[in-house]
Design a protein around this motif. Structure first.
Motif, PDB file in Angstrom:
ATOM      1  N   ALA A 195       2.461  12.089  -6.103  1.00 16.41           N
ATOM      2  CA  ALA A 195       1.690  12.628  -5.157  1.00 16.41           C
ATOM      3  C   ALA A 195       0.565  12.953  -5.166  1.00 16.41           C
ATOM      4  O   ALA A 195      -0.085  13.636  -4.875  1.00 16.41           O
ATOM      5  CB  ALA A 195       2.612  13.488  -3.960  1.00 16.41           C
ATOM      6  N   SER A 196      -0.017  12.257  -6.581  1.00 16.92           N
ATOM      7  CA  SER A 196      -1.086  12.104  -6.054  1.00 16.92           C
ATOM      8  C   SER A 196      -2.148  12.005  -5.400  1.00 16.92           C
ATOM      9  O   SER A 196      -2.109  10.320  -4.826  1.00 16.92           O
ATOM     10  CB  SER A 196      -1.338  11.943  -7.816  1.00 16.92           C
ATOM     11  OG  SER A 196      -3.393  11.570  -7.919  1.00 16.92           O
ATOM     12  N   LYS A 197      -3.598  12.616  -5.332  1.00 22.42           N
ATOM     13  CA  LYS A 197      -4.717  11.737  -4.200  1.00 22.42           C
ATOM     14  C   LYS A 197      -5.318  10.989  -4.623  1.00 22.42           C
ATOM     15  O   LYS A 197      -5.795  10.448  -4.057  1.00 22.42           O
ATOM     16  CB  LYS A 197      -4.678  13.171  -3.257  1.00 22.42           C
ATOM     17  CG  LYS A 197      -4.132  13.441  -2.830  1.00 22.42           C
ATOM     18  CD  LYS A 197      -5.250  14.688  -1.907  1.00 22.42           C
ATOM     19  CE  LYS A 197      -3.963  16.112  -0.814  1.00 22.42           C
ATOM     20  NZ  LYS A 197      -5.668  16.489  -0.165  1.00 22.42           N
ATOM     21  N   LYS A 198      -5.294  11.041  -5.876  1.00 19.94           N
ATOM     22  CA  LYS A 198      -6.591  10.382  -6.538  1.00 19.94           C
ATOM     23  C   LYS A 198      -5.792   9.323  -6.639  1.00 19.94           C
ATOM     24  O   LYS A 198      -6.864   8.342  -6.105  1.00 19.94           O
ATOM     25  CB  LYS A 198      -6.786  10.537  -7.578  1.00 19.94           C
ATOM     26  CG  LYS A 198      -7.826  10.220  -8.508  1.00 19.94           C
ATOM     27  CD  LYS A 198      -8.084  10.514 -10.038  1.00 19.94           C
ATOM     28  CE  LYS A 198      -8.800   9.581 -11.290  1.00 19.94           C
ATOM     29  NZ  LYS A 198      -9.344  10.171 -12.579  1.00 19.94           N
ATOM     30  N   VAL A 199      -4.944   8.242  -7.006  1.00 19.70           N
ATOM     31  CA  VAL A 199      -4.158   7.257  -6.950  1.00 19.70           C
ATOM     32  C   VAL A 199      -4.068   6.558  -5.901  1.00 19.70           C
ATOM     33  O   VAL A 199      -4.190   5.145  -5.550  1.00 19.70           O
ATOM     34  CB  VAL A 199      -2.875   7.301  -8.003  1.00 19.70           C
ATOM     35  CG1 VAL A 199      -1.947   7.098  -7.462  1.00 19.70           C
ATOM     36  CG2 VAL A 199      -2.647   7.701  -8.860  1.00 19.70           C
ATOM     37  N   ALA A 200      -3.941   8.028  -4.135  1.00 21.85           N
ATOM     38  CA  ALA A 200      -3.921   6.815  -3.252  1.00 21.85           C
ATOM     39  C   ALA A 200      -4.618   5.779  -2.548  1.00 21.85           C
ATOM     40  O   ALA A 200      -5.205   5.966  -2.080  1.00 21.85           O
ATOM     41  CB  ALA A 200      -3.226   8.275  -2.617  1.00 21.85           C
ATOM     42  N   LEU A 201      -6.230   7.707  -2.656  1.00 25.31           N
ATOM     43  CA  LEU A 201      -8.334   7.277  -2.692  1.00 25.31           C
ATOM     44  C   LEU A 201      -7.870   5.566  -3.309  1.00 25.31           C
ATOM     45  O   LEU A 201      -8.775   5.351  -2.665  1.00 25.31           O
ATOM     46  CB  LEU A 201      -8.682   8.682  -2.819  1.00 25.31           C
ATOM     47  CG  LEU A 201      -8.612   9.490  -2.027  1.00 25.31           C
ATOM     48  CD1 LEU A 201      -9.122  10.795  -2.080  1.00 25.31           C
ATOM     49  CD2 LEU A 201      -8.705   8.689  -0.614  1.00 25.31           C
ATOM     50  N   LEU A 202      -7.876   5.911  -4.192  1.00 19.31           N
ATOM     51  CA  LEU A 202      -7.976   4.495  -5.191  1.00 19.31           C
ATOM     52  C   LEU A 202      -7.739   3.902  -4.942  1.00 19.31           C
ATOM     53  O   LEU A 202      -8.480   2.552  -4.700  1.00 19.31           O
ATOM     54  CB  LEU A 202      -8.166   4.473  -6.655  1.00 19.31           C
ATOM     55  CG  LEU A 202      -9.369   5.651  -7.685  1.00 19.31           C
ATOM     56  CD1 LEU A 202      -7.981   6.036  -9.090  1.00 19.31           C
ATOM     57  CD2 LEU A 202     -10.486   4.869  -7.992  1.00 19.31           C
ATOM     58  N   SER A 203      -6.307   3.198  -4.540  1.00 17.10           N
ATOM     59  CA  SER A 203      -5.889   2.198  -3.906  1.00 17.10           C
ATOM     60  C   SER A 203      -6.478   1.787  -2.535  1.00 17.10           C
ATOM     61  O   SER A 203      -6.251   0.442  -2.190  1.00 17.10           O
ATOM     62  CB  SER A 203      -4.604   2.448  -3.410  1.00 17.10           C
ATOM     63  OG  SER A 203      -3.834   1.242  -3.146  1.00 17.10           O
ATOM     64  N   VAL A 204      -6.524   2.509  -1.961  1.00 17.42           N
ATOM     65  CA  VAL A 204      -7.196   2.633  -0.180  1.00 17.42           C
ATOM     66  C   VAL A 204      -8.433   2.405  -0.077  1.00 17.42           C
ATOM     67  O   VAL A 204      -9.148   0.842   0.469  1.00 17.42           O
ATOM     68  CB  VAL A 204      -7.101   4.100   0.933  1.00 17.42           C
ATOM     69  CG1 VAL A 204      -8.308   3.829   1.687  1.00 17.42           C
ATOM     70  CG2 VAL A 204      -5.580   4.796   0.813  1.00 17.42           C
ATOM     71  N   GLY A 205      -9.618   2.345  -1.557  1.00 17.25           N
ATOM     72  CA  GLY A 205     -10.826   2.322  -1.483  1.00 17.25           C
ATOM     73  C   GLY A 205     -10.709   0.417  -1.791  1.00 17.25           C
ATOM     74  O   GLY A 205     -11.420  -0.603  -1.927  1.00 17.25           O
TER      75      GLY A 205
ATOM     76  N   LEU B  42       0.777  -1.326   0.093  1.00 24.84           N
ATOM     77  CA  LEU B  42       0.073   0.132  -0.251  1.00 24.84           C
ATOM     78  C   LEU B  42       0.846   1.459  -0.111  1.00 24.84           C
ATOM     79  O   LEU B  42       0.577   2.425  -0.513  1.00 24.84           O
ATOM     80  CB  LEU B  42      -0.550  -0.402   1.034  1.00 24.84           C
ATOM     81  CG  LEU B  42      -2.368   1.406   1.239  1.00 24.84           C
ATOM     82  CD1 LEU B  42      -2.725   0.633   0.141  1.00 24.84           C
ATOM     83  CD2 LEU B  42      -2.795   1.049   3.035  1.00 24.84           C
ATOM     84  N   ASP B  43       2.035   1.147   0.669  1.00 31.72           N
ATOM     85  CA  ASP B  43       2.786   2.821   0.634  1.00 31.72           C
ATOM     86  C   ASP B  43       2.939   2.755  -0.904  1.00 31.72           C
ATOM     87  O   ASP B  43       3.263   4.092  -0.966  1.00 31.72           O
ATOM     88  CB  ASP B  43       3.679   1.988   1.892  1.00 31.72           C
ATOM     89  CG  ASP B  43       4.606   1.696   1.886  1.00 31.72           C
ATOM     90  OD1 ASP B  43       4.153   0.266   0.785  1.00 31.72           O
ATOM     91  OD2 ASP B  43       6.385   1.562   1.493  1.00 31.72           O
ATOM     92  N   ASP B  44       3.452   1.985  -2.049  1.00 36.82           N
ATOM     93  CA  ASP B  44       3.552   2.078  -2.830  1.00 36.82           C
ATOM     94  C   ASP B  44       2.631   3.499  -3.282  1.00 36.82           C
ATOM     95  O   ASP B  44       3.457   3.594  -4.312  1.00 36.82           O
ATOM     96  CB  ASP B  44       3.807   1.044  -3.942  1.00 36.82           C
ATOM     97  CG  ASP B  44       4.980   0.217  -3.628  1.00 36.82           C
ATOM     98  OD1 ASP B  44       6.294   0.457  -2.496  1.00 36.82           O
ATOM     99  OD2 ASP B  44       5.260  -0.281  -3.555  1.00 36.82           O
TER     100      ASP B  44
END
Length: 94
Positions: A66-76, A53-55
């Motif tokens: 540092a795209s928030k969209k990529v991070a939120l999609l991954s967490v979702g 997940l940290d990737d």
């Protein structure tokens, strides 16, 4: 799809269907045994995403911008995998 994805997907499907079938037929001793391979696959899918997940978080290997969209999609996606794992556990162990 790759060959191993087809094999794992088929094993997951057959395992959960057999476990459900044994539950409906009232054969509890085979319900858990037939569902274990599916639960192992669901757990490995969840664990593999959780470990990496940290990737996908800001500045990670898969998200250097540092795209928030990529991070939120991954967490979702991780949350959906967790729900699938819980559903599998409920299906096999209930």
């Amino acid at each position: 799809m790759k060959k191993f994805q087809i094999i794992f997907g088929t094993t997951l499907f057959i395992s959960l269907v057999l476990s459900t079938l044994f539950r409906l037929l009232g054969i509890e001793q085979y319900q858990v045994i037939s569902g274990v391979p599916g639960l192992i696959i669901l757990f490995l899918i969840f664990l593999g995403h959780f470990v990496t997940l940290d990737d996908d978080l800001a500045g990670g290997w898969s998200n250097p911008d540092a795209s928030k969209k990529v991070a939120l999609l991954s967490v979702g996606e991780l949350a959906l995998k967790f729900v699938a794992l819980l559903f599998g556990l409920w299906l096999v162990l209930s």
